[in-house]
Design an enzyme around this catalytic site. Structure first.
Site, PDB file in Angstrom:
ATOM      1  N   ASP A  17       0.850  -1.199   0.000  1.00 15.70           N
ATOM      2  CA  ASP A  17       0.000   0.000   0.000  1.00 15.70           C
ATOM      3  C   ASP A  17       0.886   1.250   0.000  1.00 15.70           C
ATOM      4  OD1 ASP A  17      -3.230   0.505   0.930  1.00 15.70           O
ATOM      5  OD2 ASP A  17      -1.844   2.191   1.068  1.00 15.70           O
TER       6      ASP A  17
ATOM      7  N   ASN B 105     -12.989  -3.081   2.504  1.00 17.24           N
ATOM      8  CA  ASN B 105     -13.856  -1.919   2.633  1.00 17.24           C
ATOM      9  C   ASN B 105     -14.857  -1.938   1.480  1.00 17.24           C
ATOM     10  OD1 ASN B 105     -12.451  -0.955   4.898  1.00 17.24           O
ATOM     11  ND2 ASN B 105     -10.927   0.052   3.598  1.00 17.24           N
TER      12      ASN B 105
ATOM     13  N   VAL C 297     -11.179   2.913  -3.797  1.00 17.11           N
ATOM     14  CA  VAL C 297     -10.835   2.422  -5.144  1.00 17.11           C
ATOM     15  C   VAL C 297     -11.848   1.331  -5.515  1.00 17.11           C
ATOM     16  CG1 VAL C 297      -9.087   1.357  -6.598  1.00 17.11           C
ATOM     17  CG2 VAL C 297      -8.375   2.903  -4.768  1.00 17.11           C
TER      18      VAL C 297
ATOM     19  N   HIS D 163     -10.359  -5.379  -3.313  1.00 16.43           N
ATOM     20  CA  HIS D 163      -9.017  -5.653  -2.784  1.00 16.43           C
ATOM     21  C   HIS D 163      -9.134  -6.000  -1.321  1.00 16.43           C
ATOM     22  CE1 HIS D 163      -9.955  -1.366  -2.645  1.00 16.43           C
ATOM     23  NE2 HIS D 163      -9.260  -1.296  -1.509  1.00 16.43           N
TER      24      HIS D 163
ATOM     25  N   HIS E 276      -7.134  -5.814   2.177  1.00 21.27           N
ATOM     26  CA  HIS E 276      -5.995  -5.245   2.906  1.00 21.27           C
ATOM     27  C   HIS E 276      -5.441  -6.320   3.838  1.00 21.27           C
ATOM     28  CE1 HIS E 276      -6.942  -0.827   2.199  1.00 21.27           C
ATOM     29  NE2 HIS E 276      -8.126  -1.367   1.925  1.00 21.27           N
TER      30      HIS E 276
HETATM   31  P1  AMP Z   1      -9.788   1.352   0.049  1.00 23.49           P
HETATM   32  O1  AMP Z   1      -9.922   2.635   0.811  1.00 23.49           O
HETATM   33  O2  AMP Z   1     -10.187   0.125   0.830  1.00 23.49           O
HETATM   34  O3  AMP Z   1     -10.475   1.421  -1.308  1.00 23.49           O
HETATM   35  O4  AMP Z   1      -8.249   1.152  -0.183  1.00 23.49           O
HETATM   36  C1  AMP Z   1      -7.537   1.738  -1.222  1.00 23.49           C
HETATM   37  C2  AMP Z   1      -6.097   1.671  -0.828  1.00 23.49           C
HETATM   38  O5  AMP Z   1      -5.314   1.831  -1.984  1.00 23.49           O
HETATM   39  C3  AMP Z   1      -5.636   2.738   0.181  1.00 23.49           C
HETATM   40  O6  AMP Z   1      -5.111   2.109   1.331  1.00 23.49           O
HETATM   41  C4  AMP Z   1      -4.564   3.511  -0.594  1.00 23.49           C
HETATM   42  O7  AMP Z   1      -3.497   3.937   0.217  1.00 23.49           O
HETATM   43  C5  AMP Z   1      -4.127   2.479  -1.626  1.00 23.49           C
HETATM   44  N1  AMP Z   1      -3.556   3.020  -2.857  1.00 23.49           N
HETATM   45  C6  AMP Z   1      -4.052   4.014  -3.631  1.00 23.49           C
HETATM   46  N2  AMP Z   1      -3.263   4.208  -4.696  1.00 23.49           N
HETATM   47  C7  AMP Z   1      -2.249   3.317  -4.600  1.00 23.49           C
HETATM   48  C8  AMP Z   1      -1.099   3.014  -5.401  1.00 23.49           C
HETATM   49  N3  AMP Z   1      -0.838   3.696  -6.534  1.00 23.49           N
HETATM   50  N4  AMP Z   1      -0.266   2.043  -4.992  1.00 23.49           N
HETATM   51  C9  AMP Z   1      -0.516   1.359  -3.853  1.00 23.49           C
HETATM   52  N5  AMP Z   1      -1.587   1.576  -3.062  1.00 23.49           N
HETATM   53  C10 AMP Z   1      -2.434   2.552  -3.426  1.00 23.49           C
END
Ligand code: AMP
Length: 114
Positions: free
Chosen positions: A30, A87, A96, A100, A102
Site C-alpha cells: 500500500d 472496505n 478504489v 481488494h 488489505h
Molecule cells: P480502500 O480505501 O479500501 O479502497 O483502499 C484503497 C487503498 O489503496 C488505500 O489504502 C490507498 O493507500 C491504496 N492506494 C491508492 N493508490 C495506490 C497506489 N498507486 N499504490 C498502492 N496503493 C495505493
C-alpha cells in the site's frame, strides 16, 4: 469506462511494489501504509466490490482469501497475527472501486476500528 489505479497497476501502466503475483491476483505494498506491513491483494478480474460479486466469482474470492493468508505468512505475520479488511462502499471506507483485501500486521491492531 476509466481504468482504476489498480487496473493500471495490473496492466503495468503505473509502477507498484509487488509482493506476490499469480494468474488470478496481484499483491502490492500500500502506498500509504497503516501498519508496518500493509499489502493489498487484488484480483485481476475487475470486480468493483464484494457486493458486486456473484456466484460465478466464488473461485476468485476463495483464491483471494487464500492468497492474502499466504502473503501474510510470506511477510512474516504467520505467528504474530494480522488482519484482513475489505472496505465496501462509502461508509465502509472504499476509495478504489476494484475489489481488494488489505493485509495489515506488524503491530497490535486495535478493535473496533474508529
Ligand atoms: P480502500 O480505501 O479500501 O479502497 O483502499 C484503497 C487503498 O489503496 C488505500 O489504502 C490507498 O493507500 C491504496 N492506494 C491508492 N493508490 C495506490 C497506489 N498507486 N499504490 C498502492 N496503493 C495505493
Amino acid at each position: 469506462m476509466n481504468k482504476t489505479i489498480f487496473q493500471k497497476i495490473i496492466d503495468r501502466e503505473i509502477p507498484a511494489k509487488i509482493a506476490h503475483e499469480d494468474e488470478h491476483c496481484i499483491a502490492i505494498l500500500d502506498i500509504n501504509p497503516q501498519a508496518p506491513v500493509h499489502v493489498l491483494v487484488i484480483p485481476k478480474q475487475p470486480i468493483a466490490r464484494v457486493t458486486e460479486a456473484d456466484a460465478s466469482d466464488q473461485p476468485v474470492l476463495g483464491h483471494l482469501l487464500l492468497s492474502a493468508a499466504a502473503v501474510a505468512k510470506k511477510l512474516g505475520l504467520g505467528q504474530s497475527g494480522f488482519r484482513l479488511v475489505i472496505n465496501n462502499g462509502r461508509d465502509g471506507g472504499e476509495t478504489v472501486p476494484h475489489l481488494h483485501v488489505h493485509v495489515l500486521g506488524g503491530r497490535p491492531l486495535g478493535w473496533p476500528p474508529g
